[in-house]
Design a protein around this motif. Structure first.
Motif, PDB file in Angstrom:
ATOM      1  N   ARG A  63      -4.922  13.781   5.374  1.00  0.00           N
ATOM      2  CA  ARG A  63      -3.484  13.764   5.613  1.00  0.00           C
ATOM      3  C   ARG A  63      -3.078  12.455   6.280  1.00  0.00           C
ATOM      4  N   GLN A  64      -3.908  12.034   7.241  1.00  0.00           N
ATOM      5  CA  GLN A  64      -3.588  10.781   7.927  1.00  0.00           C
ATOM      6  C   GLN A  64      -3.803   9.576   7.014  1.00  0.00           C
ATOM      7  N   MET A  65      -4.799   9.677   6.153  1.00  0.00           N
ATOM      8  CA  MET A  65      -4.996   8.600   5.188  1.00  0.00           C
ATOM      9  C   MET A  65      -3.779   8.506   4.255  1.00  0.00           C
ATOM     10  N   ALA A  66      -3.290   9.648   3.794  1.00  0.00           N
ATOM     11  CA  ALA A  66      -2.113   9.642   2.922  1.00  0.00           C
ATOM     12  C   ALA A  66      -0.895   9.104   3.667  1.00  0.00           C
ATOM     13  N   ALA A  67      -0.767   9.473   4.932  1.00  0.00           N
ATOM     14  CA  ALA A  67       0.350   8.966   5.739  1.00  0.00           C
ATOM     15  C   ALA A  67       0.268   7.447   5.836  1.00  0.00           C
ATOM     16  N   ALA A  68      -0.949   6.946   6.076  1.00  0.00           N
ATOM     17  CA  ALA A  68      -1.135   5.498   6.200  1.00  0.00           C
ATOM     18  C   ALA A  68      -0.751   4.789   4.904  1.00  0.00           C
ATOM     19  N   MET A  69      -1.171   5.349   3.779  1.00  0.00           N
ATOM     20  CA  MET A  69      -0.851   4.735   2.490  1.00  0.00           C
ATOM     21  C   MET A  69       0.656   4.848   2.222  1.00  0.00           C
ATOM     22  N   ALA A  70       1.270   5.962   2.641  1.00  0.00           N
ATOM     23  CA  ALA A  70       2.721   6.104   2.489  1.00  0.00           C
ATOM     24  C   ALA A  70       3.446   5.032   3.290  1.00  0.00           C
ATOM     25  N   LEU A  71       2.902   4.675   4.445  1.00  0.00           N
ATOM     26  CA  LEU A  71       3.522   3.652   5.294  1.00  0.00           C
ATOM     27  C   LEU A  71       3.365   2.251   4.707  1.00  0.00           C
ATOM     28  N   GLY A  72       2.569   2.138   3.649  1.00  0.00           N
ATOM     29  CA  GLY A  72       2.427   0.855   2.985  1.00  0.00           C
ATOM     30  C   GLY A  72       1.061   0.211   3.129  1.00  0.00           C
TER      31      GLY A  72
ATOM     32  N   VAL B 157       2.583  -0.045  11.316  1.00  0.00           N
ATOM     33  CA  VAL B 157       2.062  -0.317   9.970  1.00  0.00           C
ATOM     34  C   VAL B 157       3.140  -0.844   9.020  1.00  0.00           C
ATOM     35  N   PRO B 158       4.268  -0.139   8.846  1.00  0.00           N
ATOM     36  CA  PRO B 158       5.270  -0.704   7.929  1.00  0.00           C
ATOM     37  C   PRO B 158       5.844  -2.028   8.429  1.00  0.00           C
ATOM     38  N   ASP B 159       5.965  -2.186   9.744  1.00  0.00           N
ATOM     39  CA  ASP B 159       6.477  -3.457  10.262  1.00  0.00           C
ATOM     40  C   ASP B 159       5.542  -4.610   9.885  1.00  0.00           C
ATOM     41  N   VAL B 160       4.238  -4.372   9.986  1.00  0.00           N
ATOM     42  CA  VAL B 160       3.274  -5.429   9.653  1.00  0.00           C
ATOM     43  C   VAL B 160       3.240  -5.649   8.138  1.00  0.00           C
ATOM     44  N   VAL B 161       3.265  -4.557   7.390  1.00  0.00           N
ATOM     45  CA  VAL B 161       3.251  -4.676   5.922  1.00  0.00           C
ATOM     46  C   VAL B 161       4.399  -5.569   5.449  1.00  0.00           C
ATOM     47  N   ASP B 162       5.555  -5.407   6.066  1.00  0.00           N
ATOM     48  CA  ASP B 162       6.714  -6.201   5.646  1.00  0.00           C
ATOM     49  C   ASP B 162       6.688  -7.630   6.184  1.00  0.00           C
TER      50      ASP B 162
ATOM     51  N   VAL C 107       3.848  -9.642   6.604  1.00  0.00           N
ATOM     52  CA  VAL C 107       2.813 -10.531   6.061  1.00  0.00           C
ATOM     53  C   VAL C 107       2.625 -10.243   4.569  1.00  0.00           C
ATOM     54  N   ASP C 108       2.033 -11.197   3.870  1.00  0.00           N
ATOM     55  CA  ASP C 108       1.871 -11.021   2.420  1.00  0.00           C
ATOM     56  C   ASP C 108       0.406 -10.805   2.038  1.00  0.00           C
ATOM     57  N   VAL C 109      -0.372 -10.240   2.964  1.00  0.00           N
ATOM     58  CA  VAL C 109      -1.766  -9.890   2.660  1.00  0.00           C
ATOM     59  C   VAL C 109      -1.914  -8.376   2.801  1.00  0.00           C
ATOM     60  N   PRO C 110      -2.996  -7.802   2.229  1.00  0.00           N
ATOM     61  CA  PRO C 110      -3.191  -6.351   2.378  1.00  0.00           C
ATOM     62  C   PRO C 110      -3.345  -5.961   3.849  1.00  0.00           C
ATOM     63  N   VAL C 111      -2.820  -4.788   4.186  1.00  0.00           N
ATOM     64  CA  VAL C 111      -2.885  -4.282   5.559  1.00  0.00           C
ATOM     65  C   VAL C 111      -3.673  -2.981   5.573  1.00  0.00           C
ATOM     66  N   LEU C 112      -4.640  -2.907   6.472  1.00  0.00           N
ATOM     67  CA  LEU C 112      -5.341  -1.650   6.727  1.00  0.00           C
ATOM     68  C   LEU C 112      -4.684  -0.988   7.931  1.00  0.00           C
ATOM     69  N   ALA C 113      -4.457   0.333   7.841  1.00  0.00           N
ATOM     70  CA  ALA C 113      -3.900   1.066   8.973  1.00  0.00           C
ATOM     71  C   ALA C 113      -5.038   1.594   9.825  1.00  0.00           C
ATOM     72  N   ALA C 114      -4.925   1.364  11.128  1.00  0.00           N
ATOM     73  CA  ALA C 114      -5.927   1.856  12.066  1.00  0.00           C
ATOM     74  C   ALA C 114      -5.235   2.589  13.203  1.00  0.00           C
ATOM     75  N   GLY C 115      -5.903   3.618  13.708  1.00  0.00           N
ATOM     76  CA  GLY C 115      -5.317   4.358  14.814  1.00  0.00           C
ATOM     77  C   GLY C 115      -4.827   5.712  14.365  1.00  0.00           C
ATOM     78  N   GLY C 116      -5.511   6.763  14.784  1.00  0.00           N
ATOM     79  CA  GLY C 116      -5.045   8.103  14.473  1.00  0.00           C
ATOM     80  C   GLY C 116      -5.475   8.630  13.121  1.00  0.00           C
ATOM     81  N   ILE C 117      -6.435   7.941  12.477  1.00  0.00           N
ATOM     82  CA  ILE C 117      -6.821   8.361  11.127  1.00  0.00           C
ATOM     83  C   ILE C 117      -8.212   8.983  11.115  1.00  0.00           C
ATOM     84  N   GLY C 118      -8.253  10.261  10.802  1.00  0.00           N
ATOM     85  CA  GLY C 118      -9.519  10.973  10.784  1.00  0.00           C
ATOM     86  C   GLY C 118      -9.671  11.897   9.602  1.00  0.00           C
ATOM     87  N   GLY C 119      -8.595  12.055   8.819  1.00  0.00           N
ATOM     88  CA  GLY C 119      -8.637  12.963   7.679  1.00  0.00           C
ATOM     89  C   GLY C 119      -7.716  12.495   6.579  1.00  0.00           C
TER      90      GLY C 119
END
Lengths: 377, 377
Positions: free
Chosen positions: B237-246, B216-221, B223-235
């Motif tokens: 805490r994981q949503m917050a982790a994904a947003m923390a990753l960018g 996720v952070p590698d892709v965020v850095d 490209v210059d478009v919004p990135v959705l995180a997928a994989g391992g997200i069910g709650g």
């Protein structure tokens, strides 16, 4: 930052740094984190020297030692416990096919396998690395570690023996164990382990199949001790993600391989700096157990259709050690590997150890503030 | 919550929910997220019906459609583009060994392979699922999707054709593409894709080898478009982790397989509710490309030493579809599988779709507040 873990250890940041380099260990501790020396590569005498050096360089700040205690290795299965003769006993379990295949890999990459033969009969593949992975030789490392003023005793591939846990506790030393599955965390906590290091699939070295994003919260909910997140953590965004998942701190390893204080060879440093997240592979080719490492001609060869298959720990590492000796000081570049996690994608410049800590903390603070701002809209 | 993505779509939460079930899609959209219907399983006529139903149930709120556009499949390689005859042409590429091995797996698990033969000659393994994976048949799904009032056109296994991206943009529809490597994200953004879905190793279905924590952070850095995180997200805490990753939001899939609105069979639901994070495997046994799914006797059989090896997409899925027909309505439990991510460990109770959204958001808010509190000590 303040949480139960920083309070317990008296550290500024819950950043735990695993390294085989004493300079890195001391620098992380002195920067407000907790350096943890990987003992595996050292003989008992060497470990004693390294810890004495660290004692002299951290001014009483806390640091730790990490030992490897494999639950299952061939020497345990075969009942080998005589250290004086362990080399010959282990080598007797390696088939000629495996020696031949190793020679073939080396020859195909231009290594003259007949050129270096000194001491191979007795010593080949029996560096301290192998010995550290045998049950008979792991115990002295714990004794030496506990004779120093350490704050943390960590173990990988299995928990420390119950007696070592008890002795650590008597001395006020906390015990951490590295796991890759929820059941392992529960087993280790039942043995008295104080801190669980939940290591995800993306981590370097020996690692399991569950990624950090899923493993960390599952472990946090399954045990009632603090959990450190390991695997994929090299910066403040990942640290914030780990804390969001419920970790009390982070356990980092790969990221320290390219700091200025670490003594990697130029070719290893160059390969690490150039690698991306898809240049690693989880393979048994290095130690006999699945370990994430740089993908090389060596790891490819052991996965090839004509491979005789890897051997169980510690036999496979004996083949690696033999190959290292045969290759000498200038191994073919394509055969040079290194255990490292997918976070190698982030290792693109050499920084000082202190700078890595400072950057991680600053980014962590920035991310937390951004999350709060997004929430408030 | 407010960020550029919630603003762009006029949604309350940046939670994107992939589902093959129209009820789930509508319920997520109505709960403030964005439901996205997986079109793969539907014929053009069925897809038209499903989207009409969704239009009637979301009151103008935004939803999306997800199509699968494999960059590389056998029909493309072989130049098969005549849909009327595609079944026979594809079947001609499957060896007798593979049919025999499939029959052997079925027989070993008590399926009488001679009992059901109706229509197998023409229809076996050629449900819409296979057709959706061929180049010749994927295009109509995009046309139908764009004839409805969708807000998002997403694609997996490859970007939509340039013409479809342009048409979407003319209609004000955003285009998202699911990727597993940084280079794929860069390729898709260069084609005009508006949003990248960075999907980690831990995800269900077709997925790559890099875990979300690193990807996720590698892709965020990159490209210059919004990135959705997928994989391992069910709650949360994981949503917050994904947003923390960018990430600008999360793309979820597996978690909706066990909501009340989803129409899984009782045995599938029971297996999903009982599974842990180590009960999935990334295997080619389902479609011919690596896809994470429940580990079953079927996936084990295709990894076994005597397996003839899996076939390329879409041939392997034809074998799966053939096996499904042979097994009928009550397949042996040990052969029943389902694409699902490691987050299956969290799917331990049936909740309503709305409740899953509410729980995720509440936990996300709690986590963000906790991180801020820890920081302030």
């Amino acid at each position: 930052m303040r949480n139960p873990l920083t309070e317990a250890f008296g550290i500024e940041y819950p950043i735990f740094a695993f390294s085989h380099c004493r300079d890195v260990v001391a620098a992380v501790t002195n920067a407000g984190g907790m350096g943890v020396l990987g003992a595996l590569a050292f003989s008992p005498e060497e470990l004693e020297q390294e810890l004495t050096w660290i004692d002299e360089h951290v001014g009483g700040r806390p640091y730790g030692v990490d030992v490897v205690m494999p639950v299952k290795t061939l020497d345990r299965d075969a009942g080998i416990d005589d250290v004086s003769d362990i080399g010959a006993q282990l080598r007797s379990h390696i088939s000629q096919d495996h020696w031949d295949y190793t020679d073939r890999i080396l020859t195909e990459h231009g290594v003259d396998v007949a050129a270096r033969d000194d001491g191979l009969e007795e010593g080949a593949g029996l560096g301290a690395g192998v010995l550290g992975w045998t049950a008979a030789t792991g115990a002295p490392q714990i004794d030496i570690a506990l004779s120093h003023d350490i704050a943390l005793l960590a173990s990988a591939l299995g928990p420390p023996p119950k007696a070592a846990i008890d002795q650590a506790h008597e001395q006020g030393v906390k015990v951490a164990a590295l796991i890759g599955r929820v059941e392992q965390a529960q087993r280790d906590v039942a043995l008295g382990v104080d801190i669980i290091i939940a290591q995800g699939y993306e981590a370097g070295g020996h690692t399991g199949e569950v990624a950090s994003m899923v493993l960390v919260p599952d472990v946090v909910d399954a045990v009632d001790v603090p959990v450190l997140a390991a695997g994929g953590i090299g910066g403040g965004r990942q640290m914030a993600a780990a804390m969001a998942l419920g970790a009390a701190g982070v356990w980092t390893g790969s990221i320290w391989l390219t700091v200025a204080e670490n003594g990697s060879s130029p070719v290893v440093t160059e390969k690490l700096l150039g690698a991306t997240s898809t240049d690693t592979v989880r393979s048994r080719a290095y130690t006999g157990k699945p370990a994430r490492q740089l993908r090389t001609a060596w790891t490819d060869a052991w996965e090839a259709p004509d491979s005789p298959g890897t051997l169980p720990m510690p036999l496979q590492f004996i083949l690696n050690s033999y190959a290292s000796q045969k290759m000498g000081a200038t191994p073919p570049r394509e055969l040079v590997g290194m255990p490292v996690g997918q976070i190698v994608s982030r290792m693109d410049q050499v920084r000082s150890t202190k700078q890595v800590v400072v950057d991680m903390v600053q980014e962590y603070v920035d991310v937390t503030e951004r999350l709060t701002a997004d929430l408030e809209g």
